[in-house]
Scaffold this motif. Structure first.
Motif, PDB file in Angstrom:
ATOM      1  N   GLN A  34       0.828  -1.202   0.000  1.00  0.00           N
ATOM      2  CA  GLN A  34       0.000   0.000   0.000  1.00  0.00           C
ATOM      3  C   GLN A  34       0.868   1.259   0.000  1.00  0.00           C
ATOM      4  O   GLN A  34       0.507   2.263  -0.632  1.00  0.00           O
ATOM      5  CB  GLN A  34      -0.917  -0.006   1.233  1.00  0.00           C
ATOM      6  CG  GLN A  34      -2.018  -1.046   1.177  1.00  0.00           C
ATOM      7  CD  GLN A  34      -2.983  -0.776   0.021  1.00  0.00           C
ATOM      8  OE1 GLN A  34      -3.387   0.346  -0.217  1.00  0.00           O
ATOM      9  NE2 GLN A  34      -3.327  -1.839  -0.696  1.00  0.00           N
ATOM     10  N   LEU A  38       0.674   4.256  -2.717  1.00  0.00           N
ATOM     11  CA  LEU A  38       0.484   5.654  -2.315  1.00  0.00           C
ATOM     12  C   LEU A  38       1.636   6.525  -2.809  1.00  0.00           C
ATOM     13  O   LEU A  38       1.430   7.681  -3.233  1.00  0.00           O
ATOM     14  CB  LEU A  38       0.368   5.750  -0.795  1.00  0.00           C
ATOM     15  CG  LEU A  38      -0.914   5.178  -0.189  1.00  0.00           C
ATOM     16  CD1 LEU A  38      -0.858   5.224   1.337  1.00  0.00           C
ATOM     17  CD2 LEU A  38      -2.140   5.927  -0.702  1.00  0.00           C
ATOM     18  N   TRP A  85      -7.889  10.639  -7.930  1.00  0.00           N
ATOM     19  CA  TRP A  85      -7.137  11.259  -6.841  1.00  0.00           C
ATOM     20  C   TRP A  85      -6.016  12.148  -7.368  1.00  0.00           C
ATOM     21  O   TRP A  85      -5.740  13.216  -6.799  1.00  0.00           O
ATOM     22  CB  TRP A  85      -6.571  10.183  -5.920  1.00  0.00           C
ATOM     23  CG  TRP A  85      -7.601   9.635  -4.980  1.00  0.00           C
ATOM     24  CD1 TRP A  85      -8.218   8.415  -5.044  1.00  0.00           C
ATOM     25  CD2 TRP A  85      -8.172  10.313  -3.857  1.00  0.00           C
ATOM     26  NE1 TRP A  85      -9.137   8.275  -4.038  1.00  0.00           N
ATOM     27  CE2 TRP A  85      -9.133   9.432  -3.279  1.00  0.00           C
ATOM     28  CE3 TRP A  85      -7.973  11.562  -3.279  1.00  0.00           C
ATOM     29  CZ2 TRP A  85      -9.886   9.778  -2.163  1.00  0.00           C
ATOM     30  CZ3 TRP A  85      -8.723  11.903  -2.160  1.00  0.00           C
ATOM     31  CH2 TRP A  85      -9.660  11.028  -1.610  1.00  0.00           C
TER      32      TRP A  85
END
Length: 459
Positions: A34, A38, A85
């Motif tokens: 993760q 990110l 995003w």
């Protein structure tokens, strides 16, 4: 609200995939952590922020940046959520951070990018069923091109709608004005975005090399805007030089242009016609260069020969502008802005719909500006209410009633009582002239009498 919902839904339904991960440990082919995902999103947020740092202000108010490339690369690598995003965070501008845009304006601007990014990501994933790291190159490339087209169309549509709501312009006008001359450059960034994604999978740091072509595209967009602005300023300087021959008509062409453009917006003319009104308004009196000072500056009533010389200025203006191919759309405006709706104008005595629409618009703008400005023979100008009454009085005779109706809705007579509200405008039949009996000389004498009352001799 729609943008927020779209971003949350995309995150839940299409979580960012391993393709966008910035791998610091482990081997290729192993699941990304993760943190790496990110970090990858953060990398593309930074790339998007750099691409968004210097947007180009377009003629109708929209701002264009080259951020479509890194956003599309993020979509190709990580899917709809990753693209959403990156669009949401990477397009933050300095003016937003400094508080120069209201919070709701900031949210609206970001929604105008997040929604297209999510939709384009869904299109890409639907077309491939995969992301770049496992999709066949041919399918991935074609899907990226289709998704980029969807992103561009949605983005232009939403951004143009926001600008139109804020400024009162037509959405079509803002959309065309914001994309003319730059659409091809921006869409050419779609293959570049795909190449950026490919390079990122090989060596993420090499993606930074694409900053040069992105900046070059931004420079090309800026040069297009600057060239158009320079052309407009040159035309304006020429118009001002003509107007300054008579101290009473200084800034006349500039004001006529502004009035004509506002009427055009009320009549929902297209972007090309709006531009023609802008430049035609500035140049409508350029033919007065060929009118001698003895006639142009005469303060007494013009005699018949002098009137003929003055009335030749639309033809002279068209002859001056004719060699400039870029101004071909402005020629009918310049030549026919003194035609009367009943056919008794000049130079060609056109009638009704035979007169080009833009020339009919400029005629109303020209007359209103002349009546409400100071002249040697009328040191006290008419009030907007008096000028509007004259326009209404001669609607269907000198002026197109539909254009007068549109003018009434502009800011130039805001708060002024319309003397003909609810009245039925005069509709002229083709090729009819409202003179019954008498000779042509008598008819022309009547035209001159009306002209002396409504429009000043220098217009």
């Amino acid at each position: 609200a729609v943008g927020v919902i779209a971003l949350i839904a995309a995150t839940l339904a299409y979580p960012p995939t391993d393709g966008i991960a910035l791998r610091l440990t482990g081997q290729e082919g192993t699941p990304a952590t993760q943190i790496e995902i990110l970090l990858g999103i953060g990398f593309w947020v930074l790339m998007t922020a750099l691409a968004s740092a210097l947007p180009v202000q377009m003629p109708r108010g929209a701002r264009v940046a080259v951020s479509i490339a890194p956003i599309m690369a993020a979509i190709v690598l990580g899917g709809p959520a990753a693209g959403g995003w990156v669009a949401a965070l990477g397009t933050t501008e300095v003016r937003e951070v400094q508080g120069r845009i209201p919070w709701y304006g900031t949210l609206a601007n970001h929604a105008g990018l997040v929604i297209p990014a999510v939709v384009a990501g869904i299109v890409y994933v639907t077309a491939t069923g995969l992301v770049l790291d496992s999709a066949p190159l041919g399918i991935g490339f074609l899907a990226a091109m289709v998704a980029a087209a969807v992103f561009y169309l949605f983005n232009v549509g939403l951004a143009s709608s926001l600008v139109a709501l804020r400024t009162g312009q037509a959405i079509r006008s803002v959309a065309v004005g914001g994309s003319r001359g730059t659409a091809l450059n921006l869409f050419a960034l779609a293959p570049l975005a795909w190449l950026m994604a490919q390079m990122y999978l090989l060596a993420w740091w090499a993606t930074l090399l694409f900053a040069l072509p992105l900046y070059t595209t931004r420079v090309m967009n800026q040069q297009f805007v600057e060239m158009r602005e320079m052309f407009t300023q040159t035309i304006g300087a020429l118009a001002e030089a003509v107007d300054k021959r008579d101290p009473f008509t200084s800034k006349h062409s500039l004001r006529v242009k502004e009035i004509a453009v506002d009427i055009g917006r009320q009549m929902r003319v297209n972007e090309k016609e709006l531009e023609a009104l802008e430049w035609g308004g500035l140049l409508h009196d350029v033919g007065k260069i060929g009118v001698p000072d003895a006639v142009l500056l005469k303060q007494d009533r013009l005699d018949k020969d002098e009137r003929a010389i003055m009335n030749s200025h639309p033809v002279k203006g068209a002859e001056i502008i004719h060699p400039v191919r870029r101004l071909s759309a402005e020629l009918p405006i310049i030549r026919h802005h003194h035609e009367w709706y009943n056919g008794s104008g000049y130079p060609d005595r056109l009638i009704g719909e035979e007169i080009p629409k833009l020339a009919r618009i400029l005629h109303v703008a020209d007359a209103f500006e002349a009546m409400t400005a100071q002249r040697p023979y009328r040191m006290v100008p008419l009030t907007p209410a008096q000028a509007l009454a004259e326009l209404r009085k001669f609607a269907g005779i000198q002026f197109d009633p539909a254009v007068v109706d549109a003018f009434v809705r502009t800011k130039w007579v805001e708060g002024v009582e319309d003397p003909s509200r609810g009245a039925v405008p005069i509709q002229m039949k083709p090729r009819t002239v409202p003179f019954i009996g008498g000779s042509l000389a008598q008819a022309e004498a009547r035209v001159d009498a009306i002209s002396a009352r409504v429009v000043d001799r220098s217009n």
